[in-house]
Write an enzyme that holds these catalytic residues in place. Structure first.
Site, short mmCIF file in Angstrom:
data_model
loop_
_atom_site.label_atom_id
_atom_site.label_comp_id
_atom_site.label_asym_id
_atom_site.label_seq_id
_atom_site.Cartn_x
_atom_site.Cartn_y
_atom_site.Cartn_z
N LYS A 1 -13.12 -1.63 6.31
CA LYS A 1 -12.53 -2.52 7.36
C LYS A 1 -12.96 -2.18 8.84
O LYS A 1 -13.70 -2.90 9.49
CB LYS A 1 -10.95 -2.50 7.20
N ASP B 1 -1.99 6.86 6.27
CA ASP B 1 -3.00 5.97 5.74
C ASP B 1 -3.65 4.88 6.71
O ASP B 1 -2.94 3.86 6.91
CB ASP B 1 -2.42 5.41 4.39
N TRP C 1 0.80 -1.26 0.01
CA TRP C 1 0.01 0.08 -0.01
C TRP C 1 0.73 1.34 -0.01
O TRP C 1 0.70 2.22 -0.64
CB TRP C 1 -1.03 -0.04 1.25
C1 LIG Z 1 -3.70 0.11 3.85
C2 LIG Z 1 -4.74 0.42 2.47
N1 LIG Z 1 -4.54 1.51 1.74
C3 LIG Z 1 -5.24 1.83 0.73
C4 LIG Z 1 -6.01 0.72 0.47
C5 LIG Z 1 -7.08 1.38 -0.67
O1 LIG Z 1 -8.47 1.49 -0.28
P1 LIG Z 1 -9.50 1.73 -1.32
O2 LIG Z 1 -9.93 0.35 -1.86
O3 LIG Z 1 -10.49 2.12 -0.39
O4 LIG Z 1 -9.05 2.73 -2.37
C6 LIG Z 1 -6.36 -0.32 1.08
C7 LIG Z 1 -7.44 -1.34 0.78
O5 LIG Z 1 -7.36 -2.47 1.34
C8 LIG Z 1 -5.61 -0.42 2.34
O6 LIG Z 1 -5.67 -1.75 2.94
#
Ligand SMILES: Cc1ncc(COP(=O)(O)O)c(C=O)c1O
Length: 359
Positions: A195, A171, A102
């Site tokens: 989540k 994040d 991520w």
């Molecule tokens: C730590 C993290 N950042 C970003 C995201 C991406 O999120 P989204 O699908 O809401 O764009 C996720 C998705 O699982 C994630 O776990």
């Protein structure tokens, strides 16, 4: 009706009480004769739902008065672009710490907008956090970005890095609300809801007031924090039902002792699962002990050819979505707030039995 224990990384399990309340209120919310889904976001009823959710979130996280709370769309992925659009000029340097999948996505997107300095990189196989003393931070960076919990790798910071006067951007998609945090240490916190907050479709941004008013002129209005803050996150139609359900989750958190109680519960769940893994020679978790996630627990089997059998037998035992991410393999149990201790107990009982049969 039978419910399973759902270890999905997201969209993830929601508290049963919340789903039951939503069912109760589905056709007629509080005597209005309509579902929340059918309400105008500008009407009194929905405004009260929205304001209550914000108040509850502020209370749970003890959000200081000089921070705005925004209920947006576009996911955390939207914010990978939204953050540099709001906080930088094309000349700005931004520091990013790379701890896995991520972080990498956030970095890839930020590169379109600003000069990205990788302040630290844990390196393959991304199972640790680089020592903060070695981070190469830029003195006048627009911000430092990090990923407190890597959902895929199962790597979590159990501390908040100190970046001095440079705003810290986090994040928190897969760790928000899992324990108390000191919001005043951050310039900006963001998270996809699916989540620990509620259903997919809602994105939370908590931003310190002094970081507003800097968006680039070409920032789309619905991504502009300042414009959204001015309009109470209703510059356009917000994801009303997701916002409402998030509100129900926040009330559930309050009824269950808030984030301190949630943190203790999450620690107990994580210790039980890691203890089972470490206590066996059949299962293995690759992450450094000081960086193991309380929310996402990847583990491998001594005989990978048994992965499919493990997942299939677990499913028969009512334990679902345990397959690991395709990039990592093995298994992964996501044990967010709404996963009860009983679910983790059922999982470790199954794991011990599986090991006895197959080791
Ligand atoms: C730590 C993290 N950042 C970003 C995201 C991406 O999120 P989204 O699908 O809401 O764009 C996720 C998705 O699982 C994630 O776990």
């Amino acid at each position: 009706m039978s419910r399973v224990f759902n270890f999905s990384p997201g969209p993830a399990v929601l508290p049963v009480e919340v789903l039951e309340q939503a069912r109760e209120e589905m056709l007629d919310w509080h005597g209005t004769g309509t579902s929340v889904m059918e309400m105008s976001h500008r009407g009194k009823a929905f405004i009260s739902i929205a304001e209550q959710a914000e108040a509850d979130l502020r209370e749970l996280l003890a959000v200081p008065a000089n921070y705005k709370v925004l209920f947006l769309q576009g996911g955390a992925t939207g914010q990978f672009a939204g953050i540099p659009l709001n906080l930088t000029t094309p000349e700005s340097v931004v520091d990013y710490v790379n701890t896995g999948a991520w972080s990498k996505k956030a970095i890839g997107e930020a590169k379109h907008y600003a000069k990205v300095n990788i302040a630290a990189d844990a390196g393959e196989p991304y199972t640790s956090i680089p020592a903060v003393a070695g981070w190469k931070l830029t003195r006048d960076a627009a911000y430092v970005h990090y990923t407190p919990n890597e959902t895929i790798g199962g790597v979590e910071y159990h501390f908040v890095p100190d970046t001095g006067s440079v705003p810290l951007v986090a994040d928190m998609s897969s760790t928000i609300l899992s324990r108390p945090i000191d919001v005043s240490k951050f310039g900006l916190i963001y998270a996809g809801a699916q989540k620990n907050i509620g259903p997919a479709g809602l994105t939370l941004v908590i931003v310190r007031d002094d970081l507003l008013g800097r968006a680039r002129p070409a920032t789309p209005a619905f991504m502009d924090f300042t414009a959204m803050a001015k309009e109470g996150s209703m510059l356009n139609t917000p994801p009303t039902y997701a916002w409402y359900l998030a509100g129900l989750v926040l009330q559930w958190l309050k009824r269950n002792g808030g984030l301190k109680a949630m943190g203790e519960r999450n620690r107990t769940k994580a210790e039980l699962l890691y203890g089972t893994i470490d206590g066996s020679s059949f299962y293995r978790n690759p992450v450094s002990k000081d960086a193991r996630s309380w929310m996402n627990v990847p583990f491998t089997l001594a005989r990978p050819e048994l992965d499919k059998t493990f997942a299939a037998e677990a499913k028969q035992a009512g334990l679902v979505t345990l397959e690991g991410h395709r990039s990592v393999g093995g298994m992964r149990a996501s044990i967010y707030n709404a996963m009860p201790l009983e679910g983790v107990k059922a999982l470790v009982t199954f794991m011990r039995e599986f090991e006895r049969k197959h080791a």
